[in-house]
Design an enzyme around this catalytic site. Structure first.
Site, PDB file in Angstrom:
ATOM      1  N   TRP A   1     -24.021 -11.382  -5.527  1.00 50.40           N
ATOM      2  CA  TRP A   1     -22.939 -10.928  -6.107  1.00 50.40           C
ATOM      3  C   TRP A   1     -21.620 -11.828  -5.614  1.00 50.40           C
ATOM      4  O   TRP A   1     -21.178 -11.840  -4.553  1.00 50.40           O
ATOM      5  CB  TRP A   1     -22.700  -9.304  -5.621  1.00 50.40           C
TER       6      TRP A   1
ATOM      7  N   GLY B   1     -16.720 -17.079  -3.372  1.00 55.79           N
ATOM      8  CA  GLY B   1     -16.420 -18.423  -3.293  1.00 55.79           C
ATOM      9  C   GLY B   1     -17.132 -18.852  -1.878  1.00 55.79           C
ATOM     10  O   GLY B   1     -16.207 -19.440  -0.937  1.00 55.79           O
TER      11      GLY B   1
ATOM     12  N   ASP C   1     -17.543  -9.432   5.751  1.00 57.54           N
ATOM     13  CA  ASP C   1     -16.907  -8.281   6.513  1.00 57.54           C
ATOM     14  C   ASP C   1     -17.873  -6.913   6.604  1.00 57.54           C
ATOM     15  O   ASP C   1     -18.850  -7.119   5.685  1.00 57.54           O
ATOM     16  CB  ASP C   1     -15.714  -7.870   5.832  1.00 57.54           C
TER      17      ASP C   1
ATOM     18  N   PHE D   1       0.825  -1.287   0.041  1.00 55.99           N
ATOM     19  CA  PHE D   1      -0.027  -0.224  -0.068  1.00 55.99           C
ATOM     20  C   PHE D   1       0.886   1.169  -0.019  1.00 55.99           C
ATOM     21  O   PHE D   1       1.539   1.396   0.816  1.00 55.99           O
ATOM     22  CB  PHE D   1      -0.791   0.035   1.070  1.00 55.99           C
TER      23      PHE D   1
ATOM     24  N   ARG E   1      -9.514 -20.045 -10.907  1.00 54.98           N
ATOM     25  CA  ARG E   1     -10.513 -20.799 -11.574  1.00 54.98           C
ATOM     26  C   ARG E   1     -10.775 -20.321 -13.038  1.00 54.98           C
ATOM     27  O   ARG E   1     -11.807 -19.873 -13.541  1.00 54.98           O
ATOM     28  CB  ARG E   1     -11.891 -20.136 -10.838  1.00 54.98           C
TER      29      ARG E   1
ATOM     30  N   GLU F   1     -38.904 -36.117   2.192  1.00 58.33           N
ATOM     31  CA  GLU F   1     -38.103 -35.169   2.371  1.00 58.33           C
ATOM     32  C   GLU F   1     -39.006 -33.664   2.264  1.00 58.33           C
ATOM     33  O   GLU F   1     -38.719 -32.731   2.725  1.00 58.33           O
ATOM     34  CB  GLU F   1     -36.970 -35.294   1.185  1.00 58.33           C
TER      35      GLU F   1
ATOM     36  N   ASP G   1     -25.055 -19.191 -11.283  1.00 66.72           N
ATOM     37  CA  ASP G   1     -23.951 -19.147 -12.333  1.00 66.72           C
ATOM     38  C   ASP G   1     -24.166 -19.910 -13.649  1.00 66.72           C
ATOM     39  O   ASP G   1     -24.848 -20.980 -13.443  1.00 66.72           O
ATOM     40  CB  ASP G   1     -22.688 -19.632 -11.873  1.00 66.72           C
TER      41      ASP G   1
END
Ligand code: DGJ
Length: 728
Positions: free
Chosen positions: A477, A528, A534, A280, A443, A614, A367
């Site tokens: 997202w 993922g 956070d 940084f 990926r 189920e 996706d």
């Protein structure tokens, strides 16, 4: 409440149960005198003691007073290269090449309400709820001003901090470190708890005694990461769930962070938290300001449980935004684990059509719906519907889902691009990469340079068109790799240290635009699973997919660790099929439901393949979840056991604010012969009230808390139980 005592040069912040104090000391050095349980008042600077210590230098103004050293006092915001050799909060590089920073107090101001931060997430609320303190410090030689901001949310014991650095001189200043939080303690006997893991095993607590030197966790992955979370605890050696002093510190930041604790030579401790100084730097032109992200502190004198409940309340009420603050969120079904990206419109409808009969309210298309997305090496960046899979596009599919009686949601991964995409073919320079180096793949995808407005604009316009083309009420997202080869074609060589942070600012700006254009849409964050779980993302996305590991037994641990800071209402959790895709483990459907109710609750399986029994279990689960929605999502949360201890069960509890209702949930471990008779002591009830258990016999609250409920012997592995307690 914030008290400025000009006469004694004392600044005191009171919350309901805690007090925080700083003192302007000789030569206008701002020292930290106290943070802990609430005290009635007084000047705690008697704790700041002077002594001539060898190799601890004295500021020039101190003359022959060898007892005054920055190296020995607890600092409010530590400096660099001028006598305090511990962890710095700030590091500057001035035009003359010098790298020192020396800060002195100038003045302070108190006002009602809460400050806001430009382009960054922060806690918020009404004028009546918050008080703000702004303290100005200056480095006269560097002509740099530092504004320390404090927000006080009294009722939840929350103290927020943020920092602004302003270049008041005529030359360029380079900022090489700018912590959001510095917290000093005149003591050494503290433990540090951090929350660590990996993809599919996030936020496992780890507790160690502070030891001499620096111990830290950080991320340089561009996201806050699966590996370490920007939330740490410092606590007494004997603090547990219900007793003892602890300090929780969370950073509202979704990129590279560092949380470092140092135990120094005189057995004082320091916690510094903020953007990671690794990789940084930030160039401040004359007159320009840099704002460090917000950090939030809660001190609990009564163990981790109380600290967590205060974080949960603050996050639910003062971080999550309207309209989702307090609004009921739908029970959803996502097809990802059932089909991955290999589906047709008919297959989706097939999965969806059972759902409304089971009480499910939202269908999420994950996706695979866009571009040439027939495997994970193609399509990212091309946000137009893949009409081979979905003939007639969303205009055809969404009404079919809505006709079933469900809302429709969609998945995106806006920060990413595959080399096999029209976007990459047109703009290869939009992906982060270093000239002369081939970019690493993760990926099989690359990361778009989200520090650039033009790149974001292009992606945003495509996604906005999709979201506007049909009735879409939910967005997932995702972000599926770490950043590497971080270099931006849009910045000059001497500003490349800014790219990581500009990337995060770009993510926040993109999120802000989504919120502005689609204010009613529920956005679920994901990286993922839980790689960007956070406080920064929670400001924009009121729930986050907790982990790609949906195995009920592993989820007990992941959700337990997550709960130290983040509320149940933010944790994306689903019932998925067995054997579990990640662990191969088979657990009962009932248990998977109980564990998913420790979160936002939904399903992730092919309902068309479920047996009648189920489906019946699922129908009962969603009905039960909806009946107790407010209790689970908004009640006070209690951890009743630690799943990392491998005890006979893992249990937790939700208690209503008036203590008239509680829900106890429990999952057993693997069954053993000759099982003991167990009782479970619950928490948080009123000792004066009698509680009915599951509508049957009633027990006094104090008996349930001190003696406990007898548990039946549950044969078989990973069985579950729920007790609903209702006061008579
Ligand atoms: C990772 C997410 O965590 C999964 O739930 C799923 O959305 C996949 N990405 C899709 O690529």
């Amino acid at each position: 409440m914030i008290i400025l005592d000009q006469e004694n040069k004392l600044i005191t912040l009171h919350t309901k149960n805690t007090t925080y104090q700083m003192k302007v000391w000789d030569y206008n050095v701002l020292l930290h005198s106290y943070y802990g349980p609430r005290i009635s008042g007084g000047d705690l600077s008697y704790l700041l003691r002077c002594k001539d210590r060898g190799f601890s230098p004295n500021p020039n103004e101190a003359g022959s007073d060898r007892t005054f050293s920055l190296d020995t006092f607890p600092q409010e915001y530590s400096t660099c290269g001028v006598g305090d050799f511990r962890l710095p909060s700030i590091a500057l590089e001035l035009p003359n090449g010098s790298r020192t920073a020396d800060l002195r107090y100038v003045d302070s101001e108190v006002r009602r309400g809460k400050y806001a931060l430009e382009g960054l997430p922060s806690f918020h609320g009404t004028e009546e709820e918050w008080d703000t303190l702004s303290v100005t410090l200056t480095d006269a030689a560097a002509q740099v001003e530092v504004e320390l901001l404090y927000g006080v949310l009294e009722k939840y014991d929350l103290i927020t901090r943020a920092v602004r650095i302003i270049n008041r001189g005529n030359g360029m200043v380079r900022l090489c470190r700018c912590a959001s939080l510095c917290l000093d303690f005149v003591r050494s006997d503290l433990d540090m708890i951090t929350f660590n893991g990996a993809h599919v095993m996030e936020r496992c607590p780890s507790r160690t005694h502070l030891h001499p030197g620096i111990q830290s966790v950080d991320s340089t992955r561009g996201a806050s990461s699966h590996q370490h979370n920007p939330f740490v605890i410092l606590c007494d050696r004997n603090t547990d769930e219900d007793h003892g002093l602890c300090y929780g510190a969370m950073l509202l930041y979704s990129g590279n962070f560092q949380a470092a604790a140092e135990l120094d030579q005189f057995e004082n401790s320091r916690l510094v938290m903020g953007i990671s100084p690794r990789q940084f730097s930030w160039t401040l032109e004359p007159g320009k300001c840099f704002t460090a992200p917000e950090a939030a502190l809660i001190c609990s004198p009564a163990g981790f449980g109380q600290m967590s409940r205060q974080f949960h309340r603050s996050i639910r009420h003062n971080l999550i935004h309207d309209p989702w603050k307090g609004r009921r969120k739908p029970v959803l079904i996502n097809h990802w684990e059932a089909t991955e990206m290999y589906f047709t419109a008919d297959k989706l409808v097939d999965i969806a059509k059972e759902a409304p009969h089971l009480g499910i309210e939202l269908f999420v298309m994950d996706d695979g719906w866009f571009g040439a997305r027939n495997s994970d090496n193609a399509g990212l960046g091309d946000w137009t519907v893949n009409e081979e899979k979905l003939p007639g596009g969303l205009e055809a599919l969404v009404p079919r889902i809505k006709k079933l009686g469900m809302e429709f949601g969609i998945w995106i991964e806006p920060e990413m691009v595959n080399e096999d995409s029209d976007l990459y073919r047109a703009h290869p320079d939009w992906a982060l990469s270093v000239p002369g180096r081939k970019p690493s793949r993760g990926r099989e995808q690359l990361v778009l340079d989200f520090s650039r407005r033009d790149v974001r604009d292009h992606v945003y316009e495509q996604i906005k068109a999709v979201l506007s083309s049909a009735d879409i009420s939910y967005l997932k997202w995702d972000m599926n790799r770490s950043l590497t080869e971080v270099w931006s074609a849009a910045l000059p060589a001497d500003r490349q240290g800014e790219v990581y942070h500009r990337y995060v600012l770009g993510v926040y700006e993109f999120a802000e635009r989504l919120r502005r254009d689609f204010p009613d849409m529920l956005i679920e964050g994901c990286c993922g699973g839980g790689g960007r779980f956070d406080g920064g993302m929670l400001y924009y996305t009121p729930q986050i997919w907790c982990s790609d590991n949906s195995d009920a037994v592993d989820r007990l641990r992941i959700q337990y660790g997550t709960s130290f800071c983040y509320p149940v209402s933010t944790m994306g959790a689903h019932v998925s099929a067995v054997p579990n895709g990640t662990t191969g483990r088979i657990t009962p459907m009932e248990t998977r439901g109980v564990v998913a109710m420790h979160g936002t609750f939904g399903y992730e399986m092919d309902l068309s393949k479920c047996t009648r029994s189920e489906k019946e279990i699922a129908r009962r689960q969603t009905a039960f979840f909806k009946e107790h929605y407010d209790l689970i999502q908004d009640g006070d949360y209690y951890r009743l056991s630690d799943p990392f201890q491998n005890g006979p069960y893992t249990a937790w509890e939700h208690v209503s604010h008036d203590k008239k209702e509680a829900l106890v949930s429990l999952v057993t471990g693997s069954f053993r012969g000759a099982p003991p008779f167990l009782t479970l002591r619950v928490k948080g009830l009123s000792p004066e009230l009698n509680y009915q258990i599951n509508g049957e016999g009633s027990w006094p609250g104090d008996v349930l808390m001190q003696v406990g409920c007898p548990l039946p012997i549950l044969q078989g592995d990973y069985q579950s139980l729920q007790f609903y307690l209702k006061a008579e």
